[in-house]
Enzyme design. Structure first.
Site, PDB file in Angstrom:
ATOM      1  CE1 TYR A 245     -10.701 -29.799  -6.872  1.00 42.34           C
ATOM      2  CE2 TYR A 245      -9.836 -27.825  -7.903  1.00 42.34           C
ATOM      3  CZ  TYR A 245     -10.420 -28.454  -6.818  1.00 42.34           C
ATOM      4  OH  TYR A 245     -10.730 -27.726  -5.692  1.00 42.34           O
ATOM      5  CE  LYS A 252     -11.734 -24.842  -4.284  1.00 39.21           C
ATOM      6  NZ  LYS A 252     -12.529 -24.346  -3.144  1.00 39.21           N
TER       7      LYS A 252
END
Ligand SMILES: NC(=O)c1ccc[n+]([C@@H]2O[C@H](COP(=O)([O-])OP(=O)(O)OC[C@H]3O[C@@H](n4cnc5c(N)ncnc54)[C@H](O)[C@@H]3O)[C@@H](O)[C@H]2O)c1
Length: 344
Positions: A245, A252
């Protein structure tokens, strides 16, 4: 798709026969998982691979509902196109509300799941498409939504975000909710280690995936004179290091932080702000993450619910948060992940 016969089986765990409420049937055929649920008052839904593709709500009883949905499933298995539908919802809980949905790329997009739910609950929608290439996929979906405003938005094009909100201001004069469901990271940045990320890769990731939400909140504020709700999509990789990720996890984390600050600043005006954190979903954006299938398999095996979420699950939960019943909830990161995030 080849013509394969589906082998329907009733869910034995649910009560059957007279007096029973909803009944569920599942089948697998040609690699697809088919699910039908039917209620005694003649309402039912057909899901294919977790996505609702059809519903009936105007037939006599459960048996007829099953028969109609099975016919649609058969057509799907024969390779015939199934027109996208909105979920069947009787209570128009968001009637009179108007909202902007940003991030529909195709029928797999989380933004499409949200748009379907908001519309099914009675809200009027404005939707955006990235560019002319994307328009041919988004336009037919906008028609299903009966969207009154359909406009281009590439957040990298100066002035386009402002133009979207100006159009909403001219046409509606108000706005009740915004769903921000976009993210982007250049391949080099996303696929590399965080420690190696270039300044350019970092800034682009943060710009598209985080700053645009802050700017949309800024542009929405004057239109939300009677309050409103702002939503953005995040992921668990903000809280824990999730393999592959990478820099998106950093973006995020910033996005979730921004949600809390925006909630504090806009709360006195009745504007609520949430990050929605869905479990992994096979979308176009997700296809840019290496070994995504392994992430899906892990989520399904580990989540307390033992199943993957669908874009419809994300949509209805987000639509609930836009309802006045959720008026004292704000600043949250809400997980729609079958409970995955509570498990060690
Ligand atoms: N798919 C998942 O597993 C998952 C899980 C949690 C959170 N999310 C988040 O959900 C959101 C939506 O992604 P998705 O999975 O539905 O994928 P998607 O590919 O369907 O949607 C991503 C959207 O971002 C838009 N976008 C990218 N760059 C843009 C730009 N410059 N201007 C305007 N729009 C731009 C694309 O056009 C597309 O509509 C993203 O924020 C993503 O990080 C996805």
């Amino acid at each position: 798709m080849c013509a394969v016969k589906a082998d329907w089986k009733a869910n034995q765990k649910l009560a059957a026969g007279k007096g029973a409420t909803v009944q569920e049937f599942t089948a697998s055929a040609g690699g697809a998982r088919l699910e039908i649920d039917v209620a005694p008052w003649g309402e039912g839904h057909l899901k294919i691979n977790g996505r609702q593709v059809a519903h009936v709500n105007d037939v006599k009883d459960r048996r007829q509902a099953f028969h109609e949905l099975k016919k649609i499933a058969d057509r799907y298995m024969e390779g015939q196109p199934v027109k996208p539908v909105l979920p069947a919802v009787k209570a128009k809980l968001l009637d009179g509300k108007k909202g902007l949905i940003v991030g529909i790329a195709n029928e797999n997009s989380i933004a499409w799941g949200c748009a379907k739910a908001f519309r099914a609950f009675g809200a009027e929608l404005a939707v955006t498409y990235l560019n002319d290439k994307a328009k041919k996929y988004v336009q037919p979906l906008a028609e299903v939504l009966e969207a009154s405003i359909v406009v281009p938005l590439d957040v990298n094009t100066p002035g386009q975000m402002e133009a979207v909100f100006e159009r909403i201001s001219e046409e509606w004069g108000k706005l009740d909710f915004v769903v921000h469901s976009i993210a982007f990271s250049p391949k080099d940045a996303l696929h590399g280690r965080v420690v190696d990320v270039s300044r350019e890769g970092f800034l682009t990731t943060m710009d598209v995936s985080c700053w645009t939400f802050i700017r949309m909140a800024h542009l929405a504020e004057p239109l939300m004179r009677k309050g409103g709700a702002l939503f953005t999509m995040t992921y668990y990789g903000s809280q824990r290091v999730v393999k592959n990720y990478n820099i998106m996890g950093v973006a995020k984390a910033a996005l979730e932080g921004a949600v809390r600050y925006l909630a504090a600043e806009l709360g006195p005006k009745g504007i609520r702000v949430h990050a929605i954190s869905p479990g992994p979903l096979a979308t176009r954006a997700a296809s840019g993450i290496p070994e995504f299938d392994a992430l899906l398999a892990k989520a399904e095996a580990k989540a307390p619910a033992r199943r993957l979420v669908s874009i419809d699950d994300v949509g209805v939960a987000t639509a609930f948060l836009a309802h006045d019943a959720a008026r004292l909830m704000t600043g949250e990161t809400l997980y729609i992940d079958g409970g995955y995030h509570v498990i060690d």
